[in-house]
Design an enzyme around this catalytic site. Structure first.
Site, PDB file in Angstrom:
ATOM      1  CB  SER A 128      -1.045  -0.108   1.256  1.00 14.80           C
ATOM      2  OG  SER A 128      -2.087  -0.223   0.894  1.00 14.80           O
ATOM      3  CE  LYS A 153      -3.790   0.611  -1.767  1.00 15.25           C
ATOM      4  NZ  LYS A 153      -4.166   0.157  -0.625  1.00 15.25           N
ATOM      5  CE1 TYR A 212      -3.549  -1.074  -5.522  1.00 17.42           C
ATOM      6  CE2 TYR A 212      -4.187  -3.321  -6.012  1.00 17.42           C
ATOM      7  CZ  TYR A 212      -3.989  -2.417  -5.033  1.00 17.42           C
ATOM      8  OH  TYR A 212      -4.243  -2.483  -3.664  1.00 17.42           O
ATOM      9  CE1 TYR A 249      -3.543  -0.601   4.512  1.00 20.13           C
ATOM     10  CE2 TYR A 249      -2.190  -1.156   6.441  1.00 20.13           C
ATOM     11  CZ  TYR A 249      -2.409  -0.926   5.079  1.00 20.13           C
ATOM     12  OH  TYR A 249      -1.331  -1.549   4.347  1.00 20.13           O
ATOM     13  CB  VAL A 257      -0.477  -6.147   3.899  1.00 21.67           C
ATOM     14  CG1 VAL A 257      -1.649  -5.170   4.321  1.00 21.67           C
ATOM     15  CG2 VAL A 257      -0.217  -6.227   2.292  1.00 21.67           C
TER      16      VAL A 257
HETATM   17  N1  GLU Z   1      -1.527  -5.375  -2.686  1.00 20.25           N
HETATM   18  C1  GLU Z   1      -2.240  -5.480  -1.515  1.00 20.25           C
HETATM   19  C2  GLU Z   1      -3.703  -5.623  -1.837  1.00 20.25           C
HETATM   20  O1  GLU Z   1      -3.986  -4.863  -2.989  1.00 20.25           O
HETATM   21  C3  GLU Z   1      -2.200  -3.946  -0.960  1.00 20.25           C
HETATM   22  C4  GLU Z   1      -2.751  -3.907   0.310  1.00 20.25           C
HETATM   23  C5  GLU Z   1      -2.026  -3.129   1.546  1.00 20.25           C
HETATM   24  O2  GLU Z   1      -0.998  -2.990   1.680  1.00 20.25           O
HETATM   25  O3  GLU Z   1      -2.734  -2.450   2.210  1.00 20.25           O
HETATM   26  O4  GLU Z   1      -4.588  -6.004  -1.157  1.00 20.25           O
END
Ligand code: GLU
Length: 315
Positions: free
Chosen positions: A66, A69, A190, A242, A260
């Site tokens: 994440s 992002k 993504y 989160y 994660v």
């Molecule tokens: N690639 C992970 C997903 O799409 C990223 C989630 C994360 O790190 O919060 O679920």
């Protein structure tokens, strides 16, 4: 040579975190992530005196997940500008899990922010490029100050094979006209951006650039526009951890983005980029020991945005 205060402090922060029982779990919903060492732990600070302070597992490579992002958002802002980006994604916290799909049905179909999966997929789809992943890698290499930043092929394939919920989110976004590009190609980008390998120092370097208004302190080069650095940091404050962002804001109080894969990237305005790596996660997806390190550093250095940093005493 005698150790400086900050060298000692990062080691103390690591020991402090490890004094707590490791109650977390390594992410397993992407099978390849589960191979990480659950007791790994590292912390790195890139400070404005141009020194780098490290303790623990700072050379270990792990995937951004994440944390990508934030970089994708910057790339989208740089390629199409804020109006087009915020036409497709809002900037409000959700209080839901990062991969929640529920608000797409109940909340006007536009993802609530770019730090949740739905928002990041919308952002991935708005980037105006034929080769968005190449552009993403190029930006990552500039931000990290090294060329050998690569995709972790195994994690990427594992994400691609297991990412049914992200697929569902992307098709819902396409159904509502939020995602206008080819759905599978957007998802592929993504999954790839989430699967880029970094180490703690790389993330601390990106944090440092954001902490310095978009400028690389080592070269003086502006890599992120001031306005976009501000947007990224603000969203890290409100949505970066989160559905634990509020609690983190109280306990630590610095802009941060968690992934994660076990990383957390942080910035302390005009002072530090900080990153931690600890793949054992709490139920929200945040590194259990990483949070302890950040709590310790925030307290010891007065880093909370409302406490007036006193880092000069340490460097
Ligand atoms: N690639 C992970 C997903 O799409 C990223 C989630 C994360 O790190 O919060 O679920």
């Amino acid at each position: 040579m005698e150790k400086t205060n900050l060298e000692i402090l990062v080691k103390k922060a690591l020991d402090y975190a490890k004094s707590f029982e490791n109650t977390g779990k390594v992410a397993s919903y992407i099978p390849e992530l589960f191979k990480a060492d659950r007791d790994a732990l590292g912390v790195c600070i890139v400070a404005n005196n141009k020194k780098i302070y490290k303790a623990g597992d700072c050379e270990t490579l792990f995937t951004m997940q994440s944390i990508s992002k934030v970089v994708a958002l910057i790339l989208a802002l740089q390629t199409v500008g804020r109006d087009r980006v915020f036409d497709k994604v809002w900037v409000e916290p959700t209080g839901d899990a990062f991969n929640s799909i529920v608000r797409l049905e109940t909340h006007n179909h536009i993802p609530l922010n770019p730090m949740i999966n739905a928002g990041a997929i919308a952002v991935a789809g708005v980037i105006d490029s034929e080769f968005p992943f190449s552009d993403f890698l190029a930006l990552m290499r500039k931000l990290c100050g090294r060329e050998d930043i690569y995709l972790n092929e195994k994690v990427y394939l594992s994400e691609k094979a297991s990412g049914m919920k992200n697929r569902a989110i992307a098709y819902m976004l396409a159904n509502e006209g939020v995602l206008e590009k080819d759905v599978e190609q957007t998802l592929d980008f993504y999954f790839k951006m989430c699967s880029v390998n970094v180490n703690a120092e790389d993330l601390a370097r990106i944090g440092s650039i954001l902490a310095n208004d978009g400028v690389n302190i080592f070269t003086g080069e502006r890599l992120v526009e001031s306005e976009y650095a501000l947007i990224a940091k603000t969203l890290m404050v409100t949505c970066g951890m989160y559905d634990g962002s509020g609690e983190f804001a109280i306990k630590v109080g610095i802009p941060a983005k968690s992934g994660v894969g076990g990383g957390i990237m942080c910035c302390v305005e005009d002072n530090f980029g900080i990153a931690v790596y600890g793949p054992s996660l709490d139920e929200k997806g945040n590194s259990v020991w990483g949070l302890k390190i950040l709590e310790y550093l925030s307290k010891e250095l007065n880093l909370h945005y409302f406490s007036g940093a006193k880092v000069k005493e340490y460097i």
